[in-house]
Each structure stands twice: as C-alpha cells, then as structure tokens.
Design a protein around this motif. Structure first.
Motif, PDB file in Angstrom:
ATOM      1  N   VAL A   1      49.595  -9.632   2.330  1.00 22.42           N
ATOM      2  CA  VAL A   1      48.637  -8.537   2.458  1.00 22.42           C
ATOM      3  C   VAL A   1      49.030  -7.603   3.598  1.00 22.42           C
ATOM      4  O   VAL A   1      48.918  -6.375   3.477  1.00 22.42           O
ATOM      5  CB  VAL A   1      47.212  -9.077   2.672  1.00 22.42           C
ATOM      6  CG1 VAL A   1      46.241  -7.943   2.974  1.00 22.42           C
ATOM      7  CG2 VAL A   1      46.742  -9.839   1.433  1.00 22.42           C
ATOM      8  N   GLU A   2      49.512  -8.179   4.702  1.00 19.34           N
ATOM      9  CA  GLU A   2      49.928  -7.342   5.838  1.00 19.34           C
ATOM     10  C   GLU A   2      51.014  -6.360   5.432  1.00 19.34           C
ATOM     11  O   GLU A   2      50.987  -5.185   5.816  1.00 19.34           O
ATOM     12  CB  GLU A   2      50.421  -8.222   6.990  1.00 19.34           C
ATOM     13  CG  GLU A   2      49.316  -8.873   7.796  1.00 19.34           C
ATOM     14  CD  GLU A   2      49.843  -9.552   9.039  1.00 19.34           C
ATOM     15  OE1 GLU A   2      50.966 -10.107   8.986  1.00 19.34           O
ATOM     16  OE2 GLU A   2      49.149  -9.539  10.062  1.00 19.34           O
ATOM     17  N   VAL A   3      51.976  -6.838   4.661  1.00 19.22           N
ATOM     18  CA  VAL A   3      53.053  -5.965   4.177  1.00 19.22           C
ATOM     19  C   VAL A   3      52.471  -4.859   3.299  1.00 19.22           C
ATOM     20  O   VAL A   3      52.844  -3.686   3.411  1.00 19.22           O
ATOM     21  CB  VAL A   3      54.100  -6.785   3.389  1.00 19.22           C
ATOM     22  CG1 VAL A   3      55.119  -5.861   2.735  1.00 19.22           C
ATOM     23  CG2 VAL A   3      54.795  -7.787   4.308  1.00 19.22           C
TER      24      VAL A   3
ATOM     25  N   SER B   1      37.074  -8.834   2.561  1.00 18.35           N
ATOM     26  CA  SER B   1      37.745 -10.136   2.590  1.00 18.35           C
ATOM     27  C   SER B   1      37.139 -11.020   3.682  1.00 18.35           C
ATOM     28  O   SER B   1      36.375 -10.559   4.536  1.00 18.35           O
ATOM     29  CB  SER B   1      39.248  -9.965   2.836  1.00 18.35           C
ATOM     30  OG  SER B   1      39.482  -9.382   4.106  1.00 18.35           O
ATOM     31  N   LYS B   2      37.492 -12.285   3.663  1.00 15.15           N
ATOM     32  CA  LYS B   2      36.972 -13.241   4.634  1.00 15.15           C
ATOM     33  C   LYS B   2      37.357 -12.808   6.044  1.00 15.15           C
ATOM     34  O   LYS B   2      38.486 -12.388   6.296  1.00 15.15           O
ATOM     35  CB  LYS B   2      37.528 -14.632   4.343  1.00 15.15           C
ATOM     36  CG  LYS B   2      36.903 -15.728   5.189  1.00 15.15           C
ATOM     37  CD  LYS B   2      37.454 -17.097   4.778  1.00 15.15           C
ATOM     38  CE  LYS B   2      36.842 -18.195   5.642  1.00 15.15           C
ATOM     39  NZ  LYS B   2      37.396 -19.531   5.282  1.00 15.15           N
ATOM     40  N   ARG B   3      36.421 -12.929   6.958  1.00 13.34           N
ATOM     41  CA  ARG B   3      36.650 -12.472   8.337  1.00 13.34           C
ATOM     42  C   ARG B   3      37.354 -13.557   9.139  1.00 13.34           C
ATOM     43  O   ARG B   3      36.758 -14.561   9.514  1.00 13.34           O
ATOM     44  CB  ARG B   3      35.318 -12.094   8.993  1.00 13.34           C
ATOM     45  CG  ARG B   3      34.671 -10.891   8.321  1.00 13.34           C
ATOM     46  CD  ARG B   3      33.297 -10.606   8.862  1.00 13.34           C
ATOM     47  NE  ARG B   3      32.695  -9.453   8.208  1.00 13.34           N
ATOM     48  CZ  ARG B   3      31.486  -8.991   8.460  1.00 13.34           C
ATOM     49  NH1 ARG B   3      30.731  -9.617   9.352  1.00 13.34           N
ATOM     50  NH2 ARG B   3      31.018  -7.932   7.815  1.00 13.34           N
ATOM     51  N   GLU B   4      38.621 -13.319   9.405  1.00 20.21           N
ATOM     52  CA  GLU B   4      39.433 -14.262  10.165  1.00 20.21           C
ATOM     53  C   GLU B   4      40.151 -13.512  11.271  1.00 20.21           C
ATOM     54  O   GLU B   4      40.607 -12.381  11.064  1.00 20.21           O
ATOM     55  CB  GLU B   4      40.432 -14.955   9.230  1.00 20.21           C
ATOM     56  CG  GLU B   4      39.738 -15.821   8.176  1.00 20.21           C
ATOM     57  CD  GLU B   4      40.689 -16.277   7.083  1.00 20.21           C
ATOM     58  OE1 GLU B   4      41.618 -15.504   6.753  1.00 20.21           O
ATOM     59  OE2 GLU B   4      40.487 -17.380   6.561  1.00 20.21           O
ATOM     60  N   PRO B   5      40.282 -14.127  12.467  1.00 26.93           N
ATOM     61  CA  PRO B   5      40.822 -13.409  13.632  1.00 26.93           C
ATOM     62  C   PRO B   5      42.166 -12.749  13.398  1.00 26.93           C
ATOM     63  O   PRO B   5      42.408 -11.646  13.885  1.00 26.93           O
ATOM     64  CB  PRO B   5      40.910 -14.517  14.696  1.00 26.93           C
ATOM     65  CG  PRO B   5      39.807 -15.454  14.351  1.00 26.93           C
ATOM     66  CD  PRO B   5      39.763 -15.472  12.837  1.00 26.93           C
ATOM     67  N   GLU B   6      43.057 -13.396  12.625  1.00 26.90           N
ATOM     68  CA  GLU B   6      44.392 -12.823  12.462  1.00 26.90           C
ATOM     69  C   GLU B   6      44.386 -11.528  11.655  1.00 26.90           C
ATOM     70  O   GLU B   6      45.368 -10.799  11.630  1.00 26.90           O
ATOM     71  CB  GLU B   6      45.340 -13.830  11.800  1.00 26.90           C
ATOM     72  CG  GLU B   6      45.008 -14.181  10.363  1.00 26.90           C
ATOM     73  CD  GLU B   6      44.072 -15.376  10.239  1.00 26.90           C
ATOM     74  OE1 GLU B   6      44.011 -15.955   9.149  1.00 26.90           O
ATOM     75  OE2 GLU B   6      43.402 -15.718  11.237  1.00 26.90           O
ATOM     76  N   LYS B   7      43.268 -11.219  11.020  1.00 24.14           N
ATOM     77  CA  LYS B   7      43.188 -10.010  10.196  1.00 24.14           C
ATOM     78  C   LYS B   7      42.777  -8.772  10.987  1.00 24.14           C
ATOM     79  O   LYS B   7      42.895  -7.651  10.485  1.00 24.14           O
ATOM     80  CB  LYS B   7      42.186 -10.228   9.056  1.00 24.14           C
ATOM     81  CG  LYS B   7      42.579 -11.313   8.077  1.00 24.14           C
ATOM     82  CD  LYS B   7      41.537 -11.454   6.973  1.00 24.14           C
ATOM     83  CE  LYS B   7      41.942 -12.521   5.962  1.00 24.14           C
ATOM     84  NZ  LYS B   7      40.937 -12.673   4.885  1.00 24.14           N
ATOM     85  N   LEU B   8      42.301  -8.970  12.204  1.00 24.24           N
ATOM     86  CA  LEU B   8      41.664  -7.864  12.931  1.00 24.24           C
ATOM     87  C   LEU B   8      42.560  -6.642  13.051  1.00 24.24           C
ATOM     88  O   LEU B   8      42.138  -5.517  12.766  1.00 24.24           O
ATOM     89  CB  LEU B   8      41.235  -8.328  14.330  1.00 24.24           C
ATOM     90  CG  LEU B   8      40.631  -7.233  15.220  1.00 24.24           C
ATOM     91  CD1 LEU B   8      39.362  -6.675  14.598  1.00 24.24           C
ATOM     92  CD2 LEU B   8      40.354  -7.770  16.622  1.00 24.24           C
ATOM     93  N   PHE B   9      43.795  -6.832  13.468  1.00 20.89           N
ATOM     94  CA  PHE B   9      44.614  -5.682  13.843  1.00 20.89           C
ATOM     95  C   PHE B   9      45.066  -4.876  12.623  1.00 20.89           C
ATOM     96  O   PHE B   9      45.152  -3.639  12.688  1.00 20.89           O
ATOM     97  CB  PHE B   9      45.797  -6.156  14.688  1.00 20.89           C
ATOM     98  CG  PHE B   9      45.333  -6.936  15.885  1.00 20.89           C
ATOM     99  CD1 PHE B   9      44.630  -6.305  16.899  1.00 20.89           C
ATOM    100  CD2 PHE B   9      45.520  -8.310  15.965  1.00 20.89           C
ATOM    101  CE1 PHE B   9      44.144  -7.026  17.983  1.00 20.89           C
ATOM    102  CE2 PHE B   9      45.048  -9.033  17.041  1.00 20.89           C
ATOM    103  CZ  PHE B   9      44.360  -8.396  18.051  1.00 20.89           C
ATOM    104  N   LYS B  10      45.342  -5.539  11.529  1.00 20.46           N
ATOM    105  CA  LYS B  10      45.677  -4.795  10.312  1.00 20.46           C
ATOM    106  C   LYS B  10      44.441  -4.091   9.749  1.00 20.46           C
ATOM    107  O   LYS B  10      44.548  -3.002   9.176  1.00 20.46           O
ATOM    108  CB  LYS B  10      46.288  -5.727   9.265  1.00 20.46           C
ATOM    109  CG  LYS B  10      47.746  -6.046   9.539  1.00 20.46           C
ATOM    110  CD  LYS B  10      48.566  -4.773   9.583  1.00 20.46           C
ATOM    111  CE  LYS B  10      49.967  -5.025  10.101  1.00 20.46           C
ATOM    112  NZ  LYS B  10      50.692  -3.770  10.353  1.00 20.46           N
ATOM    113  N   ILE B  11      43.283  -4.714   9.911  1.00 20.30           N
ATOM    114  CA  ILE B  11      42.049  -4.054   9.476  1.00 20.30           C
ATOM    115  C   ILE B  11      41.797  -2.815  10.331  1.00 20.30           C
ATOM    116  O   ILE B  11      41.371  -1.774   9.823  1.00 20.30           O
ATOM    117  CB  ILE B  11      40.870  -5.040   9.529  1.00 20.30           C
ATOM    118  CG1 ILE B  11      40.934  -5.968   8.314  1.00 20.30           C
ATOM    119  CG2 ILE B  11      39.528  -4.318   9.583  1.00 20.30           C
ATOM    120  CD1 ILE B  11      39.866  -7.013   8.242  1.00 20.30           C
ATOM    121  N   LEU B  12      42.090  -2.908  11.615  1.00 22.92           N
ATOM    122  CA  LEU B  12      41.945  -1.733  12.482  1.00 22.92           C
ATOM    123  C   LEU B  12      42.965  -0.657  12.115  1.00 22.92           C
ATOM    124  O   LEU B  12      42.657   0.537  12.151  1.00 22.92           O
ATOM    125  CB  LEU B  12      42.100  -2.139  13.945  1.00 22.92           C
ATOM    126  CG  LEU B  12      40.949  -2.969  14.531  1.00 22.92           C
ATOM    127  CD1 LEU B  12      41.288  -3.432  15.940  1.00 22.92           C
ATOM    128  CD2 LEU B  12      39.647  -2.176  14.537  1.00 22.92           C
TER     129      LEU B  12
END
Length: 603
Positions: free
Chosen positions: A213-215, A276-287
């Motif tokens: 997803v990050e990619v 999507s599910k809220r998980e800490p590692e997702k924060l920066f890509k969501i920002l």
C-alpha cells in the motif's frame, strides 16, 4: 459562406451516403480538400433550414436527407476524434506537474463574457465565427497549478465543433455525446492506466499488506497530481472548446461522461486508505496522502466545478476529513500502544530498549509533519485522569505547559508514558544497580534525539529537556550509590583498631579481612559491570570519571594508611592485589558490553 440550393444540397448529401456509395465508404470528407468540407457543411445547413417551412411531402424527403447527413457527420465526428485521440505520454505529464510553483488556492480569471444577445440558434452565426466565439467565451477559473495541454489541434477542434453544432441542432445530441464519450473515454482511460493506477476495489486495497500500500500511495500522489491538474483539466478544456454554448451544460455532460470512471477509481483508493484500520505505522503515509489531497482540493473544485460533478467534489472533501480523523486516531492509538507495550524481557547490559528507539524515531518523524499535525491535532492528550484509579497509568499535570500546542503536549505525553513503561520494565532486572544504568541510558537517548531534531526540540522545549537531563543525572547518582557505597564502605577506618584508643594499634586480622572483602566486591562489580553497556561514548566516559573520582582517592588514602601493616606480615600479595593505577585501568573496562577477559588487555 455562399448558400447552396436545395436540389444541390440534396445531391451533395446523397453523394456522401456511405450506405449507397463505395467512394463515400472509402473516403472521409474532413480528410479531403477544405472546399469539399465547406460545401458539405453548406449543404447540411440548407437542408436543416428547409425543415422549418417544408410541406409534409417535401418534409419526408428533407428528413431522409437529414438522417443521411447526420449519419455521415457522426462518422466524420468519430473519425476526427479517433485520429487525434491517443494516450498522453506519461513522462510529459509528470514533467508538467513539476512546473507548478504555486499550489495555493489562488485563482486566475480566464473568461471573456459572451455577448448577452448571442442568438440561440448557432446556425445563424457566420461560419468560423461560432468556433472562435465558443473558444473565447468559455467561462471558468483555473488555479495556477493547473497545466492544461492541447489534446487536439485547433483545426480539428473547429471541425468537431462545426459537426457538433449541426448534430445538436438536428436533435442528434445523444448520438453526438455518445460518440464523443466513447472515443475520449478510451483515450483518458489509457492515459490513466499508464500512470500506474491499478483497477482495485476498496476491499481489494484493504486486503493488501501495508508495504504494498505504501508503494501505491506514492504512486497515487504522483498520478493524482497529473490526473487533476493535467489530464482531467485538459479534458475539461477540450469539452468546453467543442461544446460550450451549444446547449445547456452539454460540455459538462461530455466531460463527466469521459472522466467519471477514472475519477471514481482515483478517489476510491484514497477513500480505502482513509477508512483502513488505524495502526501507528500508517500515520506518515496517511499524512502524505492528506497533504497531497489538501493541496489538490482547490484544483478539484475548479476542474469538477459543474453541478453534475458535485459528487466528486463532495467525495474528495469527505476523504480529506476522514484522513484527518484517521491521523488523530492513529496518534491516540500510538500513545496507547506505547503505554501498554507488554514485553517483559530485559535488554542485555541495560542498554537502550527497542521501544525507546521506536518511539523516538516515530516522534521525530511526527515533528517533520508539524505543520499539518498542528492543524489536525487540536485537543490535549487524555492523561492519567482517563484511567483514574489505575495504578499502572502515569499522570501528568500540563498546567505548567499551557503555552504548548496540543501537538507538543501529545509528544511530551508520549515521552512520559514511554519512561513510565520503561520504569516498569526495569523492575525485571535482578541487579538493582543495572536498573539505574538502564533508565539513564534510555532517558539520555531521549534527550539526545530531541536535541538532534530542531523541529522536535522546538516543540518539546528547553524546560522539559532540563527535567529529562536532571533525571539522567539522578539515575547516575543513584547507580553510584547502589553500587559503590558498599564497596567504599570497605575502606572505612571503623572496626580496624584494637581496644580503646587509636594508639592502641591496628587489628591485622580485621585489616586483612577488610582488604579481602574489598577485592572480592570490586572484582565482582568489575566482572559484572564490564558486560553492561552505555552506548553513548560521552555518557560512558563521564560516568567512569565520576566513579574514579570517588574510588581512587578513597583507595589511595586507605592503602597509604594501612599498607605497612599488611606488607610487614606474611603473603601481603594475597591482600593487596591492586594499586590505585590498577583500579584506574580496571574502571576503563566498565560499560563496554564485553566480558572482562576481552577487555583486560588495557591493564
């Protein structure tokens, strides 16, 4: 344009009837001589004029001619579009988006007001004038970041508009729009997929692993800028050039028919991430996604300004709101995970805990997004009061930090709960001294990470940093007390003198025992604490110096007072095993993280 007689007009139209003439099937009018194009258009105009006042018998003949003409114009319209509708080159699209130097919501007026008395029937306009007026009277706004390109040459646009206005006047609007939509949609779709956006449903996206997803987020941000600012904006301009003024919102209808599918696909991806599910590692890509969409929102409002595109504008705004809420929720979830992180094993040597590294790297990255998060985080963190009566939760009074932003308070609170959790973990060490080395290492690491990031330093502030630095010193002092007070206690005078007064003499047996106890205790501390680790060189050296400053003078003094009493007896080497220099060298082994056998080379 010279008028064509009715009989001549019918002959011209019948000559180009592709159902009756092989020549008509093999040739396209608009690919030939311009005089033939003009002649055919005059013939169509004449036939259309004739429909107004023809008798019923003549009307049937005229209507048949109109149908033949419209079928031909539809073919010509399609052919011109196909000839000039190829996917845009991805690299050229990407280059265009890098040209934007102002991504603000600043608008430039790009309109020339149309003549209020412009007649409804475009057939009454002089030939050529209708095209020029249509292009000049397109009324819309554009942001400075939009980079429209000419999708079709101006000459072809004039031809398309000439055909469209005649088809629409003859009530062939639906056919015209369908042809336009089918051809241009294929071109837009091809350009869209060339940008690397896969056709995935919201469910498909949510089932992907986060690395994938990050990619895709990075790819989406790049593609979204191209789609909104170049691809869709250019398509909107083309629709306006061809259809503006030919009927109520025809250009808007054609535009949405062309881009609606790719636009929905584009925004569905962002929507899937936002829910999507809220998980800490997702924060920066969501920002990253939030900032990209926020940056594009003025362009979206401009490109999708028409009423029929309202759902696209609304969806984009709602996704932006959900991304903001997701960021707030993730930050709260991160704090909760730091507080509740359950690992109970000790890190070898009392070094820096992986949780400390993770948390500090995380909040350092948060500081990189300070501008965005300062706008999104507007409430203070919920501290110990949220868990009132729960002894496993820290409490903190933010009264003295009132001037801090909510984001800064969240970062400070994260450090508070990190240290609280580490303090709980430190209790798993058996040796009481290493507890303080562990806490000293980790707090010092926190201090250095804050100092190493100007943004983070500014938010945390010097006052709280001084508190943390004070904790580092306090842990060092407490460690020294826990370890060295009992060692130095061996070097006291009490208990060494025989009955009564000092002059009565020294008990050699008590003195020998005292030296043996000191040697054993020092060797045990030396052996153990050489395996402990203080990774920071400066901190390690400062603590060694502090130990030496207490140990060496006390040992030199003790040795100076009692050395003769031991050396005058038998086997003094069994009791006086160290000179002061030996101890000084031995202290250099401390906190290296290696067994003594590997470090004794220094002595």
């Amino acid at each position: 344009m010279e008028e064509v007689g009715m009989e001549s007009a019918e002959k011209i139209i019948l000559r180009w009837d592709s159902t009756a003439s092989e020549e008509a099937r093999d040739r396209m009018i608009f690919e030939g001589d311009r005089s033939e194009v003009d002649l055919y258009l005059r013939a169509v105009d004449q036939i259309q004029h004739a429909t107004i006042d023809s008798s019923s018998c003549a009307g049937d003949k005229v209507n048949a001619a109109i149908q033949i003409a419209m079928a031909r114009l539809e073919d010509e319209f399609r052919n011109i579009l196909i000839t000039h509708s190829s996917p845009l080159e991805t690299e050229s699209l990407l280059e265009l988006t890098t040209l934007s130097t102002d991504n603000s919501a600043e608008f430039e007026e790009c309109s020339v007001e149309a003549d209020e008395e412009e007649p409804d029937r475009v057939l009454e306009l002089p030939e050529g004038e209708s095209s020029r007026r249509a292009r000049s009277s397109v009324s819309y706004k554009t942001t400075k970041s939009i980079r429209e390109v000419d999708l079709i040459p101006a000459e072809a646009i004039d031809d398309l508009r000439s055909i469209a206005e005649r088809m629409i006047a003859a009530d062939y609007l639906r056919e015209c729009v369908q042809v336009y939509g089918s051809v241009r949609k294929s071109a837009v779709d091809a350009s869209f997929w060339n940008l690397g956006i896969e056709k995935l449903s919201i469910g498909d996206i949510q089932r992907l692993d986060w690395d994938s997803v990050e990619v895709k987020i990075r790819r989406w941000i790049r593609a979204a800028r191209v789609c909104i600012r170049v691809l869709f904006a250019s398509e909107k301009k083309l629709c306006e050039q061809i259809f503006y003024g030919l009927g109520t919102a025809i250009d808007d209808t054609c535009f949405m028919e062309t881009v609606k599918g790719p636009a929905i696909q584009l925004f569905n991806f962002a929507e899937a991430i936002s829910i999507s599910k809220r998980e800490p590692e997702k924060l920066f890509k969501i920002l990253d996604l939030h900032d990209a969409l926020l940056d594009l929102l003025p362009d979206i409002d401009v490109v999708f300004v028409c009423k029929s595109a309202e759902s696209i504008r609304v969806q984009a705004a709602e996704i932006l709101s959900r991304l903001a809420e997701a960021a707030r929720g993730i930050l709260s979830e991160f704090e909760n995970k730091v507080l509740r992180e359950p690992s109970r094993g000790t890190v070898p040597g009392g070094t820096i805990h992986p949780l400390t590294r993770y948390v500090m790297n995380y909040i350092s990255l948060i500081s990189d997004y300070k501008q965005t998060l300062n706008e999104l985080i507007v409430s203070k963190p919920s501290t110990g009061s949220r868990y009132s009566g729960d002894p496993t939760t820290p409490d903190m009074d933010f009264a003295e930090l009132e001037e801090k932003s909510p984001l800064a308070l969240h970062l400070i609170w994260t450090i508070v709960i990190l240290l609280f959790n580490l303090d709980i973990k430190s209790k798993n060490y058996v040796d009481g001294s290493i507890v303080h080395i562990f806490m000293m290492n980790n707090i010092y690491y926190v201090v250095q990470k804050v100092k190493g990031s100007p943004e983070l330093h500014e938010m945390i502030g010097d006052d709280y940093l001084r508190k943390l630095s004070g904790k580092v010193r306090q842990e060092a002092i407490t460690y020294q007390r826990a370890t060295w007070v009992r060692v130095l206690y061996c070097l006291r005078d009490e208990g060494l003198h025989v009955s009564g007064s000092f002059s009565s003499g020294v008990s050699k047996s008590a003195l020998r025992e005292r030296f043996k106890t000191f040697n054993a205790m020092f060797e045990d501390v030396h052996k153990t604490q050489a395996t402990w680790l203080i990774p920071d060189i400066q901190l390690r050296e400062e603590l060694r110096i502090s130990i030496s400053e207490k140990l060496l003078p006390a040992y030199r003094s003790f040795l100076g007072r009692y050395r003769n009493h031991i050396e005058s007896g038998r086997h003094p080497e069994n009791y006086i095993k160290y000179l002061a220099d030996d101890l000084e060298n031995a202290v250099l082994d401390f906190f290296e993280g290696h067994p003594v056998s590997q470090t004794s080379r220094r002595r």
